[in-house]
Scaffold this active site. Sequence first.
Site, short mmCIF file in Angstrom:
data_model
loop_
_atom_site.label_atom_id
_atom_site.label_comp_id
_atom_site.label_asym_id
_atom_site.label_seq_id
_atom_site.Cartn_x
_atom_site.Cartn_y
_atom_site.Cartn_z
N ASP A 98 46.18 -7.73 -13.52
CA ASP A 98 44.94 -7.87 -14.29
C ASP A 98 44.16 -6.55 -14.34
O ASP A 98 42.93 -6.56 -14.31
CB ASP A 98 44.09 -8.99 -13.66
CG ASP A 98 43.03 -9.51 -14.60
OD1 ASP A 98 43.22 -9.39 -15.84
OD2 ASP A 98 42.00 -10.02 -14.12
N LYS A 142 27.94 -3.52 -3.17
CA LYS A 142 28.18 -4.70 -4.02
C LYS A 142 27.76 -5.94 -3.26
O LYS A 142 28.18 -6.15 -2.12
CB LYS A 142 29.67 -4.74 -4.37
CG LYS A 142 30.08 -5.95 -5.16
CD LYS A 142 31.34 -5.62 -5.93
CE LYS A 142 32.36 -6.71 -5.87
NZ LYS A 142 33.56 -6.37 -6.62
N GLY A 185 29.43 -7.65 -12.28
CA GLY A 185 30.59 -8.41 -12.75
C GLY A 185 30.38 -9.86 -12.40
O GLY A 185 29.26 -10.27 -12.06
N ALA A 186 31.47 -10.63 -12.47
CA ALA A 186 31.40 -12.05 -12.19
C ALA A 186 30.97 -12.32 -10.75
O ALA A 186 30.39 -13.35 -10.45
CB ALA A 186 32.75 -12.69 -12.46
N GLN A 187 31.24 -11.35 -9.86
CA GLN A 187 30.97 -11.60 -8.44
C GLN A 187 29.54 -11.27 -8.03
O GLN A 187 29.07 -11.77 -7.02
CB GLN A 187 31.91 -10.76 -7.58
CG GLN A 187 33.32 -11.27 -7.54
CD GLN A 187 34.17 -10.32 -6.74
OE1 GLN A 187 34.35 -9.16 -7.10
NE2 GLN A 187 34.67 -10.80 -5.64
N GLY A 188 28.89 -10.38 -8.76
CA GLY A 188 27.53 -10.02 -8.36
C GLY A 188 27.18 -8.61 -8.77
O GLY A 188 27.96 -7.92 -9.42
N GLY A 215 25.79 -1.76 -12.10
CA GLY A 215 26.66 -2.59 -12.95
C GLY A 215 26.80 -3.96 -12.33
O GLY A 215 26.33 -4.19 -11.22
P1 AMP Z 1 32.84 -5.38 -10.00
O1 AMP Z 1 31.79 -6.36 -9.62
O2 AMP Z 1 33.61 -4.85 -8.84
O3 AMP Z 1 33.71 -5.89 -11.12
O4 AMP Z 1 32.07 -4.10 -10.60
C1 AMP Z 1 31.26 -4.22 -11.75
C2 AMP Z 1 30.87 -2.84 -12.25
O5 AMP Z 1 30.07 -2.16 -11.28
C3 AMP Z 1 32.05 -1.89 -12.53
O6 AMP Z 1 32.59 -2.07 -13.81
C4 AMP Z 1 31.39 -0.54 -12.38
O7 AMP Z 1 30.71 -0.20 -13.56
C5 AMP Z 1 30.36 -0.77 -11.29
N1 AMP Z 1 30.90 -0.38 -9.97
C6 AMP Z 1 31.55 -1.17 -9.09
N2 AMP Z 1 31.92 -0.49 -7.99
C7 AMP Z 1 31.49 0.79 -8.18
C8 AMP Z 1 31.57 2.00 -7.40
N3 AMP Z 1 32.16 2.02 -6.20
N4 AMP Z 1 31.01 3.11 -7.92
C9 AMP Z 1 30.42 3.07 -9.13
N5 AMP Z 1 30.31 1.98 -9.91
C10 AMP Z 1 30.84 0.85 -9.44
#
Ligand code: AMP
Length: 404
Positions: free
Chosen positions: A152, A56, A36-39, A34
């Site tokens: 949030d 991440k 998000g905005a961060q990577g 997955g």
């Molecule tokens: P984030 O960059 O933290 O907003 O995460 C973006 C997406 O990555 C989340 O919505 C999840 O779908 C996936 N994700 C982040 N951390 C985890 C994790 N520890 N285990 C499984 N999926 C994750």
Amino acid sequence: MTSPSPIRDGFRQHVFGDAEFWVPERYINLEPKGGGAQGLVCAAVDTVTQQNVAIKKLSRPFQNVTHAKRAYREFKLMKLVNHKNIIGLLNAFTPQRTLEEFQDVYLVMELMDANLCQVIQMDLDHERMSYLLYQMLCGIKHLHSAGIIHRDLKPSNIVVKSDCTLKILDFGLARTAGTTFMMTPYVVTRYYRAPEVILGMGYTENVDIWSVGCIMGEMIRGGVLFPGTDHIDQWNKIIEQLGTPSQQFMVRLQPTVRNYVENRPRYPGFTFEKLFPDVLFPSDSSDHNRLKASQARDLLSKMLVIDPQSRISVDDALLHPYINVWYDEQEVNAPAPGPYDHSVDEREHTVDQWKELIYQEVMEYECAHAGRSTGGGGGTSSTGSGSAGGAQPSPAGNSEPNGY
Ligand code: AMP
């Protein structure tokens, strides 16, 4: 046959489209999960601990002040907080070896199966729904005990495992968040933000209850409750359904906001029986389910209250009959983390200063955890993966719900 991926200083390269990950060789089988905005987030196997992990990548977290503040705050808080319903840090590293070369930070966490956006789509029974909500409230309460008010919470930042365990992924808005500007191609989801956040009022802990109410309502309705295109549209969606708030609420608004809010058309709102009719709830075939549906609706009606002064508190939500079947003292009142130094949120630094601060934090982490493992890139601490409390509690002595 494809050629083996390059290795540099004990770090192996993994390429996904135009993204690349450089991670210690101990991590194998990387797969994108997955973003998000961060990577980007990848699933991987840690060959040292034999654990499935999520990695991440924060790409150039110091690229602008907003990114940098968020990355620094998140990293600090992940190190500080230790609760089974908040994501914990298993490892952190950077593949670059000097401040001059420094580019990326990698955070290693316990791997979960899905985010809550995916789970909301499913037909959840009362047992699963109440257990997920209970865990959210435990995580939130723990953050509050460290002086962190999230503001949030949203389904994309909450992750779950197939055994129905849940963790909150992030730490929400910094105290000064509203003042910074971020250039990002990602659309920020605001559907779950409380009226006091939308309207720029003061807030207290139960600001986070609103978000839990929105998430619960969405689980029942199967669609976002207040999908505003912007703050104004969102406010309209809220008052159309819940009704125009009282004068007592209006007088606490800043004059310009009050002027706008008071000049909206007046809406009587709908009852919770209309907003969440019986047909939306899990099968009503048994007395147990009928009771649960009315309890669920009662809880919703106490969480989705525009005026925070009349909204249920986190403690009272944990005691509500729909939730308290799961109550476990060690989970609800786990020891508070060390206090969080909020001056971090208020600090102003240049991009170069942030780069150095983040680099120092990563180096500090790598040094503190060196020697605890073999294989490059820091430690194998597993403190984050759940320490408050023992086995999951259960209503009437049963075990946790069997997956979602
Ligand atoms: P984030 O960059 O933290 O907003 O995460 C973006 C997406 O990555 C989340 O919505 C999840 O779908 C996936 N994700 C982040 N951390 C985890 C994790 N520890 N285990 C499984 N999926 C994750």
